[in-house]
Design a protein around this motif. Structure first.
Motif, PDB file in Angstrom:
ATOM      1  N   ALA A   2       0.815  -1.210   0.000  1.00 27.31           N
ATOM      2  CA  ALA A   2       0.000   0.000   0.000  1.00 27.31           C
ATOM      3  C   ALA A   2       0.846   1.256   0.000  1.00 27.31           C
ATOM      4  CB  ALA A   2      -0.935  -0.003   1.206  1.00 27.31           C
ATOM      5  N   VAL A   3       1.963   1.181   0.769  1.00 28.47           N
ATOM      6  CA  VAL A   3       2.828   2.356   0.863  1.00 28.47           C
ATOM      7  C   VAL A   3       3.595   2.562  -0.423  1.00 28.47           C
ATOM      8  CG1 VAL A   3       4.784   3.368   2.057  1.00 28.47           C
ATOM      9  CG2 VAL A   3       3.031   2.162   3.362  1.00 28.47           C
ATOM     10  N   SER A   4       4.158   1.466  -0.956  1.00 31.79           N
ATOM     11  CA  SER A   4       5.020   1.581  -2.126  1.00 31.79           C
ATOM     12  C   SER A   4       4.267   2.030  -3.372  1.00 31.79           C
ATOM     13  CB  SER A   4       5.719   0.243  -2.397  1.00 31.79           C
ATOM     14  OG  SER A   4       4.770  -0.760  -2.732  1.00 31.79           O
ATOM     15  N   THR A   5       2.982   1.714  -3.473  1.00 28.53           N
ATOM     16  CA  THR A   5       2.223   2.091  -4.666  1.00 28.53           C
ATOM     17  C   THR A   5       1.440   3.388  -4.491  1.00 28.53           C
ATOM     18  OG1 THR A   5       0.325   0.747  -3.960  1.00 28.53           O
ATOM     19  CG2 THR A   5       1.973  -0.325  -5.378  1.00 28.53           C
ATOM     20  N   THR A   6       1.628   4.060  -3.385  1.00 23.36           N
ATOM     21  CA  THR A   6       0.896   5.314  -3.161  1.00 23.36           C
ATOM     22  C   THR A   6       1.135   6.343  -4.270  1.00 23.36           C
ATOM     23  OG1 THR A   6       0.830   5.023  -0.760  1.00 23.36           O
ATOM     24  CG2 THR A   6       0.583   7.259  -1.592  1.00 23.36           C
ATOM     25  N   PRO A   7       2.395   6.569  -4.704  1.00 21.59           N
ATOM     26  CA  PRO A   7       2.606   7.548  -5.793  1.00 21.59           C
ATOM     27  C   PRO A   7       1.869   7.160  -7.073  1.00 21.59           C
ATOM     28  CG  PRO A   7       4.682   7.035  -4.703  1.00 21.59           C
ATOM     29  CD  PRO A   7       3.682   6.034  -4.203  1.00 21.59           C
ATOM     30  N   VAL A   8       1.851   5.849  -7.353  1.00 18.97           N
ATOM     31  CA  VAL A   8       1.163   5.377  -8.566  1.00 18.97           C
ATOM     32  C   VAL A   8      -0.329   5.647  -8.451  1.00 18.97           C
ATOM     33  CG1 VAL A   8       0.707   3.400 -10.066  1.00 18.97           C
ATOM     34  CG2 VAL A   8       2.896   3.577  -8.848  1.00 18.97           C
ATOM     35  N   ARG A   9      -0.907   5.303  -7.319  1.00 16.60           N
ATOM     36  CA  ARG A   9      -2.345   5.488  -7.126  1.00 16.60           C
ATOM     37  C   ARG A   9      -2.716   6.978  -7.141  1.00 16.60           C
ATOM     38  NH1 ARG A   9      -3.728   4.071  -2.302  1.00 16.60           N
ATOM     39  NH2 ARG A   9      -1.766   3.271  -1.459  1.00 16.60           N
ATOM     40  N   THR A  10      -1.838   7.788  -6.590  1.00 17.46           N
ATOM     41  CA  THR A  10      -2.099   9.245  -6.588  1.00 17.46           C
ATOM     42  C   THR A  10      -2.154   9.778  -8.013  1.00 17.46           C
ATOM     43  OG1 THR A  10      -1.025   9.533  -4.441  1.00 17.46           O
ATOM     44  CG2 THR A  10      -1.236  11.484  -5.841  1.00 17.46           C
ATOM     45  N   GLN A  11      -1.197   9.357  -8.840  1.00 11.71           N
ATOM     46  CA  GLN A  11      -1.154   9.826 -10.227  1.00 11.71           C
ATOM     47  C   GLN A  11      -2.327   9.272 -11.040  1.00 11.71           C
ATOM     48  OE1 GLN A  11       0.735  12.159 -11.616  1.00 11.71           O
ATOM     49  NE2 GLN A  11       1.578  12.481  -9.548  1.00 11.71           N
ATOM     50  N   LEU A  12      -2.675   8.023 -10.788  1.00 12.99           N
ATOM     51  CA  LEU A  12      -3.816   7.443 -11.503  1.00 12.99           C
ATOM     52  C   LEU A  12      -5.115   8.161 -11.134  1.00 12.99           C
ATOM     53  CD1 LEU A  12      -3.051   3.598 -11.311  1.00 12.99           C
ATOM     54  CD2 LEU A  12      -2.948   5.091 -13.332  1.00 12.99           C
ATOM     55  N   SER A  13      -5.261   8.532  -9.882  1.00 19.40           N
ATOM     56  CA  SER A  13      -6.453   9.266  -9.458  1.00 19.40           C
ATOM     57  C   SER A  13      -6.532  10.620 -10.151  1.00 19.40           C
ATOM     58  CB  SER A  13      -6.435   9.456  -7.931  1.00 19.40           C
ATOM     59  OG  SER A  13      -6.557   8.221  -7.259  1.00 19.40           O
ATOM     60  N   THR A  14      -5.387  11.278 -10.267  1.00 18.36           N
ATOM     61  CA  THR A  14      -5.359  12.572 -10.963  1.00 18.36           C
ATOM     62  C   THR A  14      -5.666  12.394 -12.445  1.00 18.36           C
ATOM     63  OG1 THR A  14      -3.709  13.414  -9.402  1.00 18.36           O
ATOM     64  CG2 THR A  14      -3.944  14.594 -11.496  1.00 18.36           C
ATOM     65  N   LEU A  15      -5.086  11.360 -13.036  1.00 14.84           N
ATOM     66  CA  LEU A  15      -5.371  11.065 -14.447  1.00 14.84           C
ATOM     67  C   LEU A  15      -6.854  10.802 -14.663  1.00 14.84           C
ATOM     68  CD1 LEU A  15      -2.406   8.774 -15.591  1.00 14.84           C
ATOM     69  CD2 LEU A  15      -3.111  10.931 -16.644  1.00 14.84           C
ATOM     70  N   LEU A 105      -2.031  15.470 -19.604  1.00 15.47           N
ATOM     71  CA  LEU A 105      -2.393  14.057 -19.583  1.00 15.47           C
ATOM     72  C   LEU A 105      -1.251  13.197 -20.131  1.00 15.47           C
ATOM     73  CD1 LEU A 105      -6.100  14.380 -20.734  1.00 15.47           C
ATOM     74  CD2 LEU A 105      -5.368  13.113 -18.700  1.00 15.47           C
ATOM     75  N   LEU A 106      -0.638  13.652 -21.216  1.00 17.90           N
ATOM     76  CA  LEU A 106       0.466  12.911 -21.823  1.00 17.90           C
ATOM     77  C   LEU A 106       1.664  12.851 -20.879  1.00 17.90           C
ATOM     78  CD1 LEU A 106       1.805  11.496 -24.198  1.00 17.90           C
ATOM     79  CD2 LEU A 106       2.340  13.744 -25.172  1.00 17.90           C
ATOM     80  N   GLY A 107       2.002  13.979 -20.281  1.00 17.11           N
ATOM     81  CA  GLY A 107       3.129  14.010 -19.353  1.00 17.11           C
ATOM     82  C   GLY A 107       2.918  13.113 -18.143  1.00 17.11           C
ATOM     83  N   ARG A 108       1.711  13.143 -17.600  1.00 14.89           N
ATOM     84  CA  ARG A 108       1.416  12.302 -16.434  1.00 14.89           C
ATOM     85  C   ARG A 108       1.407  10.816 -16.815  1.00 14.89           C
ATOM     86  NH1 ARG A 108      -0.288  14.697 -11.753  1.00 14.89           N
ATOM     87  NH2 ARG A 108      -0.689  16.951 -11.858  1.00 14.89           N
ATOM     88  N   ALA A 109       0.928  10.501 -18.017  1.00 15.36           N
ATOM     89  CA  ALA A 109       0.926   9.102 -18.456  1.00 15.36           C
ATOM     90  C   ALA A 109       2.365   8.582 -18.560  1.00 15.36           C
ATOM     91  CB  ALA A 109       0.215   8.976 -19.798  1.00 15.36           C
ATOM     92  N   LYS A 110       3.260   9.419 -19.063  1.00 17.22           N
ATOM     93  CA  LYS A 110       4.667   9.016 -19.154  1.00 17.22           C
ATOM     94  C   LYS A 110       5.272   8.833 -17.755  1.00 17.22           C
ATOM     95  CE  LYS A 110       5.582  11.126 -23.669  1.00 17.22           C
ATOM     96  NZ  LYS A 110       6.341  12.170 -24.415  1.00 17.22           N
ATOM     97  N   PRO A 122       3.407  -4.454 -14.251  1.00 17.75           N
ATOM     98  CA  PRO A 122       3.132  -4.580 -15.696  1.00 17.75           C
ATOM     99  C   PRO A 122       1.798  -3.979 -16.118  1.00 17.75           C
ATOM    100  CG  PRO A 122       3.979  -6.635 -14.812  1.00 17.75           C
ATOM    101  CD  PRO A 122       3.680  -5.759 -13.624  1.00 17.75           C
ATOM    102  N   SER A 123       0.764  -4.159 -15.295  1.00 19.58           N
ATOM    103  CA  SER A 123      -0.554  -3.632 -15.669  1.00 19.58           C
ATOM    104  C   SER A 123      -0.539  -2.108 -15.750  1.00 19.58           C
ATOM    105  CB  SER A 123      -1.622  -4.089 -14.667  1.00 19.58           C
ATOM    106  OG  SER A 123      -1.338  -3.591 -13.360  1.00 19.58           O
ATOM    107  N   VAL A 124       0.231  -1.484 -14.888  1.00 21.19           N
ATOM    108  CA  VAL A 124       0.352  -0.023 -14.910  1.00 21.19           C
ATOM    109  C   VAL A 124       1.110   0.420 -16.149  1.00 21.19           C
ATOM    110  CG1 VAL A 124       1.344   1.973 -13.728  1.00 21.19           C
ATOM    111  CG2 VAL A 124       0.209   0.192 -12.399  1.00 21.19           C
ATOM    112  N   VAL A 125       2.174  -0.288 -16.474  1.00 20.62           N
ATOM    113  CA  VAL A 125       2.968   0.046 -17.667  1.00 20.62           C
ATOM    114  C   VAL A 125       2.115  -0.104 -18.930  1.00 20.62           C
ATOM    115  CG1 VAL A 125       4.965  -0.603 -19.076  1.00 20.62           C
ATOM    116  CG2 VAL A 125       5.154  -0.576 -16.581  1.00 20.62           C
ATOM    117  N   ASP A 126       1.345  -1.190 -19.016  1.00 22.83           N
ATOM    118  CA  ASP A 126       0.481  -1.409 -20.195  1.00 22.83           C
ATOM    119  C   ASP A 126      -0.563  -0.290 -20.313  1.00 22.83           C
ATOM    120  OD1 ASP A 126       1.876  -3.686 -20.790  1.00 22.83           O
ATOM    121  OD2 ASP A 126       0.407  -5.065 -19.896  1.00 22.83           O
ATOM    122  N   LEU A 127      -1.174   0.044 -19.186  1.00 24.72           N
ATOM    123  CA  LEU A 127      -2.160   1.131 -19.188  1.00 24.72           C
ATOM    124  C   LEU A 127      -1.509   2.433 -19.636  1.00 24.72           C
ATOM    125  CD1 LEU A 127      -4.893   2.463 -18.435  1.00 24.72           C
ATOM    126  CD2 LEU A 127      -3.999   2.695 -16.098  1.00 24.72           C
ATOM    127  N   ALA A 128      -0.330   2.718 -19.095  1.00 21.44           N
ATOM    128  CA  ALA A 128       0.365   3.960 -19.435  1.00 21.44           C
ATOM    129  C   ALA A 128       0.685   4.014 -20.928  1.00 21.44           C
ATOM    130  CB  ALA A 128       1.646   4.080 -18.615  1.00 21.44           C
TER     131      ALA A 128
END
Length: 330
Positions: A2-15, A105-110, A122-128
């Motif tokens: 939960a802690v390690s993926t917090t930055p990912v989840r934060t960015q996905l929520s913004t996206l 949107l493009l910058g955040r996806a990258k 991998p699922s995050v990379v594929d989505l991105a």
């Protein structure tokens, strides 16, 4: 986890929030589409945006996040506010706002791809990767539309009446300075020519008076010709004069007036015998045009008369090709 993926989840929520904004904007742009083909493209973009939102929510849940119920509402609210505010902007400023959103949107996806790679997700990379492809295409499209607008159109999107008025107002605001500058140039030029016109500084007062009378007569005759000319000829002359002096905005306004009053005729077009051409023949002729002003003239005439969507669409496609070359989005 939960802690390690917090930055990912934060960015996905913004996206997710930004994607809902993108969807709403695409839907509101449909009414501005110049052709049905563009309207269809915008509708598809909105639907694809919804699919991207679902995909983002899915990955968020996989990471233990819960998509906020209010985020779609926030995204749509932002888009609604943007739509209202941009009615006081010229079309190019509204499009630049759309472009800024897509670039974010493009910058955040990258960035999300980099985060997914770092966290071995991998699922995050594929989505991105999917998001990057989609937003890159939209950035290129908006860049092309802006280039179309810059070279005089016809752009894929029409101005709303409010945006058209704000564009005219922007021209009016800058007009006094331009007029003063050109007027000053003429005064300086006239003063510099005075010695030549009156035969030197030692010319007699009588000679000076005769020169002034002659100049006044020429001015009076010019005004008389203009006033006695017909409305159509006057508008055409005014548009030509505006273009020659570099007042492109004023020229476009006058051009719009000519279109509205039906003063553009088939003889003005760069295609001979235009009124007798079938849709296929007109489309073929348009594909041979390489000057944006010629294409715009054909579209203005077509929309004011037969308004054949196939012809208008072909003209817009031809102009888009020119715009892509200029913008480097080929």
């Amino acid at each position: 986890m939960a802690v390690s993926t917090t930055p990912v989840r934060t960015q996905l929520s913004t996206l997710l929030t930004l994607t809902h904004t993108e969807i709403q904007i695409a839907q509101t742009r449909v009414v501005q589409a110049r052709t049905e083909a563009v309207a269809t493209e915008l509708r598809e973009n909105a639907e694809n945006g919804k699919l991207r939102a679902v995909a983002i929510e899915k990955v968020l849940r996989e990471l233990g996040g819960i998509p906020e119920i209010t985020r779609p509402l926030v995204g749509r609210g932002v888009a609604l506010g943007k739509t209202v505010l941009e009615q006081a902007q010229p079309l190019d400023e509204a499009l630049l706002g759309d472009l800024a959103l897509e670039q974010q949107l493009l910058g955040r996806a990258k960035y999300v791809k980099a985060l997914g790679t770092a966290h071995d997700l991998p699922s995050v990379v594929d989505l991105a990767d999917t998001l990057i492809d989609a937003h890159t295409a939209t950035v290129d499209w908006l860049t092309t539309v802006l280039a179309e607008e810059a070279i005089g159109g016809p752009a894929a999107l029409r101005r709303t009446p409010t945006q058209w008025a704000s564009g005219v107002l922007a021209t009016a605001v800058t007009l006094p300075g331009s007029v003063i500058a050109r007027g000053a140039d003429r005064v300086i030029d006239s003063v510099s020519r005075v010695p030549q016109r009156i035969g030197g500084l030692r010319s007699s007062a009588k000679e000076t008076t005769e020169n002034l009378r002659s100049a006044a007569k020429e001015t009076t005759e010019t005004v008389a010709v203009t006033l006695t000319a017909g409305r159509d000829a006057a508008l055409e002359a005014a548009e030509e004069a505006a273009r020659e002096t570099g007042a492109t905005g004023i020229a476009e306004t006058i051009h719009s007036a000519r279109v509205a009053t039906g003063t553009i005729t088939a003889d003005d077009l760069p295609i001979d015998g235009y009124d007798d051409l079938t849709v296929g023949s007109a489309v073929s002729a348009i594909k041979e045009l390489d000057k944006p002003s010629d294409i715009r003239l054909v579209v203005d005439y077509e929309e004011a008369h037969k308004d054949r969507q196939g012809v208008v669409s072909a003209a817009q496609t031809q102009l888009a090709s020119i715009a892509k070359e200029i913008a480097g989005t080929n």
